[in-house]
Design a protein around this motif. Structure first.
Motif, PDB file in Angstrom:
ATOM      1  N   ALA A   1       0.825  -1.205   0.000  1.00  0.00           N
ATOM      2  CA  ALA A   1       0.000   0.000   0.000  1.00  0.00           C
ATOM      3  C   ALA A   1       0.861   1.258   0.000  1.00  0.00           C
ATOM      4  O   ALA A   1       0.552   2.242  -0.676  1.00  0.00           O
ATOM      5  N   LEU A   2       1.957   1.221   0.778  1.00  0.00           N
ATOM      6  CA  LEU A   2       2.793   2.421   0.907  1.00  0.00           C
ATOM      7  C   LEU A   2       3.757   2.558  -0.267  1.00  0.00           C
ATOM      8  O   LEU A   2       4.349   3.610  -0.473  1.00  0.00           O
ATOM      9  N   GLY A   3       3.952   1.481  -0.995  1.00  0.00           N
ATOM     10  CA  GLY A   3       4.914   1.493  -2.098  1.00  0.00           C
ATOM     11  C   GLY A   3       6.210   0.866  -1.646  1.00  0.00           C
ATOM     12  O   GLY A   3       6.560   0.941  -0.468  1.00  0.00           O
ATOM     13  N   PRO A   4       6.923   0.203  -2.556  1.00  0.00           N
ATOM     14  CA  PRO A   4       8.163  -0.459  -2.176  1.00  0.00           C
ATOM     15  C   PRO A   4       9.228   0.546  -1.769  1.00  0.00           C
ATOM     16  O   PRO A   4       9.183   1.707  -2.180  1.00  0.00           O
ATOM     17  N   GLY A   5      10.166   0.096  -0.944  1.00  0.00           N
ATOM     18  CA  GLY A   5      11.215   0.992  -0.470  1.00  0.00           C
ATOM     19  C   GLY A   5      11.569   0.637   0.950  1.00  0.00           C
ATOM     20  O   GLY A   5      10.758   0.054   1.670  1.00  0.00           O
ATOM     21  N   ILE A   6      12.772   0.991   1.341  1.00  0.00           N
ATOM     22  CA  ILE A   6      13.267   0.509   2.626  1.00  0.00           C
ATOM     23  C   ILE A   6      12.573   1.192   3.800  1.00  0.00           C
ATOM     24  O   ILE A   6      12.262   0.557   4.810  1.00  0.00           O
ATOM     25  N   GLU A   7      12.263   2.513   3.691  1.00  0.00           N
ATOM     26  CA  GLU A   7      11.587   3.211   4.792  1.00  0.00           C
ATOM     27  C   GLU A   7      10.193   2.626   5.015  1.00  0.00           C
ATOM     28  O   GLU A   7       9.766   2.424   6.152  1.00  0.00           O
ATOM     29  N   ASN A   8       9.500   2.366   3.904  1.00  0.00           N
ATOM     30  CA  ASN A   8       8.165   1.789   4.027  1.00  0.00           C
ATOM     31  C   ASN A   8       8.227   0.382   4.585  1.00  0.00           C
ATOM     32  O   ASN A   8       7.346  -0.028   5.341  1.00  0.00           O
ATOM     33  N   ALA A   9       9.277  -0.366   4.212  1.00  0.00           N
ATOM     34  CA  ALA A   9       9.450  -1.707   4.783  1.00  0.00           C
ATOM     35  C   ALA A   9       9.629  -1.610   6.290  1.00  0.00           C
ATOM     36  O   ALA A   9       9.056  -2.399   7.046  1.00  0.00           O
ATOM     37  N   VAL A  10      10.391  -0.596   6.736  1.00  0.00           N
ATOM     38  CA  VAL A  10      10.601  -0.410   8.172  1.00  0.00           C
ATOM     39  C   VAL A  10       9.276  -0.141   8.871  1.00  0.00           C
ATOM     40  O   VAL A  10       8.958  -0.745   9.905  1.00  0.00           O
ATOM     41  N   ILE A  11       8.455   0.754   8.295  1.00  0.00           N
ATOM     42  CA  ILE A  11       7.156   1.062   8.900  1.00  0.00           C
ATOM     43  C   ILE A  11       6.281  -0.191   8.938  1.00  0.00           C
ATOM     44  O   ILE A  11       5.660  -0.507   9.960  1.00  0.00           O
ATOM     45  N   ALA A  12       6.275  -0.923   7.833  1.00  0.00           N
ATOM     46  CA  ALA A  12       5.439  -2.124   7.756  1.00  0.00           C
ATOM     47  C   ALA A  12       5.874  -3.164   8.788  1.00  0.00           C
ATOM     48  O   ALA A  12       5.031  -3.763   9.464  1.00  0.00           O
ATOM     49  N   ILE A  13       7.183  -3.351   8.938  1.00  0.00           N
ATOM     50  CA  ILE A  13       7.660  -4.336   9.924  1.00  0.00           C
ATOM     51  C   ILE A  13       7.337  -3.863  11.331  1.00  0.00           C
ATOM     52  O   ILE A  13       6.887  -4.637  12.179  1.00  0.00           O
ATOM     53  N   ALA A  14       7.535  -2.549  11.588  1.00  0.00           N
ATOM     54  CA  ALA A  14       7.264  -2.009  12.921  1.00  0.00           C
ATOM     55  C   ALA A  14       5.806  -2.263  13.313  1.00  0.00           C
ATOM     56  O   ALA A  14       5.514  -2.585  14.457  1.00  0.00           O
ATOM     57  N   LEU A  15       4.889  -2.143  12.352  1.00  0.00           N
ATOM     58  CA  LEU A  15       3.470  -2.369  12.646  1.00  0.00           C
ATOM     59  C   LEU A  15       3.206  -3.783  13.123  1.00  0.00           C
ATOM     60  O   LEU A  15       2.276  -4.036  13.880  1.00  0.00           O
ATOM     61  N   THR A  16       4.032  -4.733  12.663  1.00  0.00           N
ATOM     62  CA  THR A  16       3.785  -6.118  13.069  1.00  0.00           C
ATOM     63  C   THR A  16       4.540  -6.488  14.338  1.00  0.00           C
ATOM     64  O   THR A  16       4.235  -7.506  14.948  1.00  0.00           O
TER      65      THR A  16
END
Lengths: 262, 304
Positions: free
Chosen positions: B161-176
């Motif tokens: 949803a946020l788009g690929p990229g390392i910052e977004n991956a960090v946010i996505a992982i943090a949510l879990t």
């Protein structure tokens, strides 16, 4: 001048239907510099009265006056500092990961007091602990030393009243006497008023001027120390407690003491 | 053991319990933790690997003697040799150098996720535990909602949803990652909520914030640190998984998961492309797990 005035004090736990009235309508006054004892068996409500006085238990009705000031359910910081509680268990009442200095500094920070290091040094001296104890952790201290720290923490805000919740019952017999003597000295030096909860009549007789004997949430009798020492208490329940605290007494001595004039 | 004079003096000073300053008391407890880490070989091995990872990431430009981004098709897909220790990839980039730079990405993700997750998890959990009542109910049900999703699927959905990229991956992982931390913080807080020392602080007028930060944090910290350390391996794996699926770090950035994914097409001819980053992921995850277990023994005696 009376330091504590409680009028028709009733304390309960729980809400609505499940509310349990633990203390039912007690009234008493404690003079400045006096030590007032509360004795009775477990569950009679003596610690609950102490909790209400300390501000720990907020579900009370009636009127409460401390140092001439009427107290509500919510207290200001200066009202909280007027009385401090000393807990029964010195192993659970001090933060295990704070050094003693940190424990003593905490109340000074909350109340924004000045000359902090000076005050900590003074209070450690007052309770008879070496000054370098402030760098220690509670687990490095013995039970008696911890109880001295607990008393120091209570004293550091310069309260007028100390509320003592069985302060010696978790300690060794030899240490008990030390702590009781310390409390006695402090009372004279700092002109403190004490309320002492105990089920040990020997401790009470050592420290208290007057004692309220409690049974199921009410006072059955308020006796003076003189009455306790001379065994001239009036209520039969007080007599039962006194007999109990004496431990095993042979039949002959029991009949002797019963024969004393009431 | 023969120790030189200054060292044994320092040792004696650190081990002595006759403290003369607050600093000595603090150093003493750190030193004791260090000694017990040394006494546990597996935990120490984990610590050594993590330490090595940090050093490698910090000194990446010095250690990597090839540029990790320069492409040279003349030397594409070369097997490991004395020049290219771990071979070259399909663009002729040195795998060893990319591995070294990949350590930076991995460390960046784990540290960033941990730094985001620890305070959020603690504040939510400890507030719920300390205040109780409806605050507890609301906060814990929100936590439950996040817990009920499989973590990789949730991370996948968010980074898509946020788009690929390392910052977004960090946010996505943090949510879990935050819900288990919040649960842990709440459980720890509940055990201390009615302790006498907390009540003593309340009766001296301490506010909620002070009690949470000064009294509850030091008690919850050991188990939360242990939990976070154990979590780091799953953060690394999730990051690698996202990278593998193309939702994490984007080319040409060096990232272990993405490296393994791109090497998949050449698996039969060039085994080193997938194997080397795979071993790196395995080693670092294992190291974090061993370190976490060791820290639990050191900091949290209940689970010894």
């Amino acid at each position: 001048m009376s330091m504590i005035k409680a009028h028709h004090l009733a304390v309960s736990y729980g809400h609505g239907e499940a509310a349990l009235k633990v203390v039912k309508d007690v009234s008493f006054e404690v003079q400045k510099g006096e030590t007032f004892g509360l004795v009775g068996e477990s569950g009679c409500g003596k610690s609950t009265i102490l909790g209400a006085l300390a501000g720990r238990n907020k579900q009370w009705t009636g009127t409460l006056e401390i140092d001439g000031e009427e107290i509500g359910q919510k207290r200001t910081r200066s009202q909280l500092a007027k009385q401090q509680l000393v807990f029964q268990d010195p192993f659970g009442s001090i933060h295990p990961r704070h050094t003693i200095g940190r424990t003593l500094l905490e109340p000074l920070e909350i109340h924004g007091k000045d000359r902090r290091q000076e005050r900590i040094e003074k209070v450690l001296t007052d309770v008879g602990l070496p000054l370098n104890f402030r760098y220690r952790y509670p687990h490095q201290l013995s039970g008696g030393q911890r109880q001295r720290v607990a008393i120091a923490r209570a004293l550091i805000l310069e309260p007028k009243i100390l509320l003592l919740d069985e302060p010696t019952s978790a300690l060794d017999v030899s240490i008990q006497a030390e702590i009781l003597n310390l409390l006695k000295d402090l009372r004279e030096r700092e002109q403190l008023t004490y309320i002492l909860v105990s089920h040990d009549l020997a401790v009470v007789a050592h420290l208290c001027d007057r004692v309220a004997i409690m049974q199921s949430g009410g006072f059955v009798e308020v006796a003076t120390r003189q009455q306790l020492l001379e065994n001239t208490v009036e209520h039969p329940y007080t007599r039962i407690l006194m007999d109990g605290s004496r431990g095993y007494v042979s039949e002959r001595r029991k009949s002797d003491s019963a024969a004393l004039p009431a | 053991m023969a120790k030189s004079g200054t060292f044994s003096n320092l040792h004696d000073w650190l081990i002595s319990e006759e403290f003369t300053s607050a600093r000595q008391a603090r150093l003493h407890s750190i030193y004791l933790a260090w000694l017990s880490l040394l006494a546990n070989p597996l935990a120490f091995a984990g610590f050594a690997v993590v330490f090595l990872l940090v050093v490698v990431a910090a000194l990446a430009p010095v250690i990597a003697f090839h540029d990790p981004f320069t492409q040279d098709f003349a030397i594409a897909l070369q097997a490991p040799s004395s020049v290219h220790w771990f071979g070259t990839d399909e663009f002729g980039r040195d795998v060893f150098s990319r591995l070294i730079y990949g350590a930076r990405t991995t460390l960046y993700i784990t540290i960033l996720v941990t730094v985001i997750v620890a305070p959020i998890g603690f504040v939510i959990g400890a507030t719920a535990g300390y205040l109780g009542g409806w605050v507890d109910v609301v906060l814990m049900r929100i936590t439950d909602i996040f817990l009920s999703f499989p973590s990789l699927v949730l991370a996948l959905a968010f980074s898509a949803a946020l788009g690929p990229g390392i910052e977004n991956a960090v946010i996505a992982i943090a949510l879990t990652v935050w819900p288990p931390i919040a649960r842990l913080a709440r459980a720890e807080t509940l055990t201390f909520r009615h302790a006498d020392f907390v009540i003593a602080a309340e009766l001296q007028g301490a506010g909620t914030g002070r009690i949470l930060l000064r009294h509850i944090v030091p008690l919850c910290a050991p188990s939360i640190i242990v939990r976070l350390t154990l979590n780091m391996s799953s953060i690394i794996l999730t990051a690698a998984g996202l990278g593998f699926l193309g939702l994490g770090a984007q080319p040409p950035m060096a990232e272990w998961g993405a490296m393994a994914a791109s090497g998949r097409q050449y698996l039969l001819d060039a085994w080193w492309l997938t194997t080397v980053p795979g071993i790196a992921i395995l080693t670092v995850s294992l190291a974090f797990n061993l370190l976490g277990d060791g820290l639990r023994d050191i900091m949290d005696p209940r689970n010894g």
